[in-house]
Design an enzyme around this catalytic site. Structure first.
Site, short mmCIF file in Angstrom:
data_model
loop_
_atom_site.label_atom_id
_atom_site.label_comp_id
_atom_site.label_asym_id
_atom_site.label_seq_id
_atom_site.Cartn_x
_atom_site.Cartn_y
_atom_site.Cartn_z
N ARG A 73 16.65 8.17 -5.19
CA ARG A 73 16.93 8.46 -3.78
C ARG A 73 16.60 9.92 -3.45
O ARG A 73 17.01 10.82 -4.18
CB ARG A 73 18.40 8.19 -3.47
CG ARG A 73 18.77 6.72 -3.57
CD ARG A 73 20.26 6.49 -3.39
NE ARG A 73 20.56 5.06 -3.37
CZ ARG A 73 20.79 4.33 -4.45
NH1 ARG A 73 20.76 4.90 -5.66
NH2 ARG A 73 21.03 3.04 -4.36
N HIS A 98 13.11 4.90 -3.90
CA HIS A 98 12.09 4.29 -4.76
C HIS A 98 10.70 4.22 -4.11
O HIS A 98 10.02 3.20 -4.19
CB HIS A 98 12.52 2.88 -5.17
CG HIS A 98 13.66 2.85 -6.15
ND1 HIS A 98 13.94 3.88 -7.03
CD2 HIS A 98 14.59 1.89 -6.41
CE1 HIS A 98 14.98 3.55 -7.78
NE2 HIS A 98 15.40 2.36 -7.43
N HIS A 172 11.61 -0.70 -13.35
CA HIS A 172 12.92 -1.11 -12.84
C HIS A 172 13.31 -2.50 -13.36
O HIS A 172 13.86 -3.32 -12.61
CB HIS A 172 12.91 -1.10 -11.31
CG HIS A 172 14.25 -0.86 -10.69
ND1 HIS A 172 15.22 -1.82 -10.62
CD2 HIS A 172 14.78 0.25 -10.11
CE1 HIS A 172 16.29 -1.34 -10.01
NE2 HIS A 172 16.05 -0.08 -9.69
N GLU A 306 16.39 3.41 -15.99
CA GLU A 306 15.28 3.98 -15.23
C GLU A 306 15.01 5.40 -15.76
O GLU A 306 15.56 6.38 -15.27
CB GLU A 306 15.62 3.99 -13.74
CG GLU A 306 15.97 2.62 -13.20
CD GLU A 306 16.73 2.67 -11.89
OE1 GLU A 306 16.25 3.36 -10.96
OE2 GLU A 306 17.80 2.03 -11.80
#
Length: 342
Positions: A73, A98, A172, A306
């Site tokens: 973010r 993303h 992801h 991630e």
């Protein structure tokens, strides 16, 4: 092996000498299946994926996808580089998540397959033009998926830009080592080589404050179950919707940075990365009743690791940076290794 999907995408299937299988689309580089054996030598899928490939066109959960330009973010959908402020597309409230709606998870990548005696893979490449999504610079990026006969899935990332820009890519995938979604990830045992994690505010935006893991549910320096944080009354677990969605700063080590074990199946996954940190997300807000390959979705059905730098570094000092200088080279690697214990 390749298959045509919906007359517009290609599905690549990599198989090694042990029967381990990795399947992914050229659309978004989306990993749809990783099949590895359990202790009884039964091959089962250990990642979440849709039953219907058409559902990947939206893929609001980013199942299995390459994420970029910037994973994570970006606060208020803007950042400043070299006294120039750039405004990005806001796709999560006021914030940019993303890479935005047109991020790397939504493009068809060019592909070049390869194989040798002990490995097989595909190199995916993409060019993102100056100004796309609001980002500066025309960048050329590649992500190479390599499957080895040691049951390693190697992800190599590279990129260059003609202007100074922001870039940190990740994958992801939601992992569930039970296999075929037999249970949730509550009882997955996790070890993370990290002394600090980054605090989140109520919008899940990092505040820039680093918190030491000692005496918290974020201390994975020794093995602990994910249920500890899911059930925790800790303010940081509660702000993340009762679980984890936090950036852990990794120790720099030549050993695996992360280890995940599931006792019933016997599966073990280790992760070794050159990235400075990892966001661990325990699918706290995953919707109910999505049609997945092995059944209906629900919260806590998978856990993401991630590996990436920190987009919060665009607004706060002291965090791993995401800036790529003009004509510089971005090179990162993450290796997922699978084995059996017991």
């Amino acid at each position: 092996m390749t298959q045509d999907i919906l007359n517009k995408w290609k599905l690549y299937i990599l198989t090694n000498d042990n029967g381990m299988k990795v399947s992914f689309l050229n659309f978004g580089g989306i990993i749809t299946d990783i099949s590895v054996p359990n202790r009884h030598n039964q091959l089962e899928n250990v990642v979440l994926g849709y039953k219907n490939y058409l559902d990947y066109e939206k893929n609001s959960n980013f199942f299995g996808a390459i994420i970029g330009r910037v994973a994570g973010r970006i606060q208020d959908s803007s950042f400043t580089i070299e006294d120039q402020t750039y405004t990005l597309v806001a796709n999560e409230g006021d914030h940019h998540l993303h890479g935005g709606d047109g991020g790397f998870h939504q493009v068809v990548w060019q592909t070049t397959p390869f194989h040798t005696d002990d490995k097989v893979g595909v190199k995916l490449t993409h060019m993102s033009l100056d100004g796309e999504g609001g980002y500066p610079g025309t960048i050329e990026v590649s992500v190479t998926y390599t499957l080895t006969n040691n049951n390693e899935l190697i992800l190599d990332y590279s990129g260059t830009s003609d202007k100074t820009t922001a870039l940190t890519m990740t994958n992801h995938s939601y992992f569930n080592l039970n296999g075929n979604l037999a249970a949730t990830i509550h009882n997955h045992h996790v070890t993370i080589e990290s002394n600090e994690f980054v605090e989140l505010d109520t919008d899940l935006i990092p505040t820039g404050k680093k918190i030491h893991v000692v005496n918290t549910p974020f201390d994975f320096r020794t093995e602990r179950k994910l249920v500890d944080g899911i059930n925790s009354l800790s303010a940081q677990n509660r702000v993340a919707n009762h679980g984890y969605d936090h950036y852990f700063i990794l120790k720099q080590t030549n050993q695996p940075n992360i280890c995940v074990k599931e006792e019933t199946s016997g599966r073990v996954m280790t992760i070794k990365t050159t990235q400075p940190g990892v966001v661990m997300y325990t699918s706290n807000t995953l919707e109910d009743d999505l049609e997945l390959a092995e059944g209906k979705s629900k919260p806590y059905l998978g856990v993401c690791f991630e590996t990436q730098a920190s987009p919060a570094s665009l607004h706060h000092e002291g965090l791993p940076p995401v800036i790529l200088r003009a004509n510089g080279l971005y090179e990162k690697q993450t290796v997922f290794s699978f084995s059996i214990e017991g």
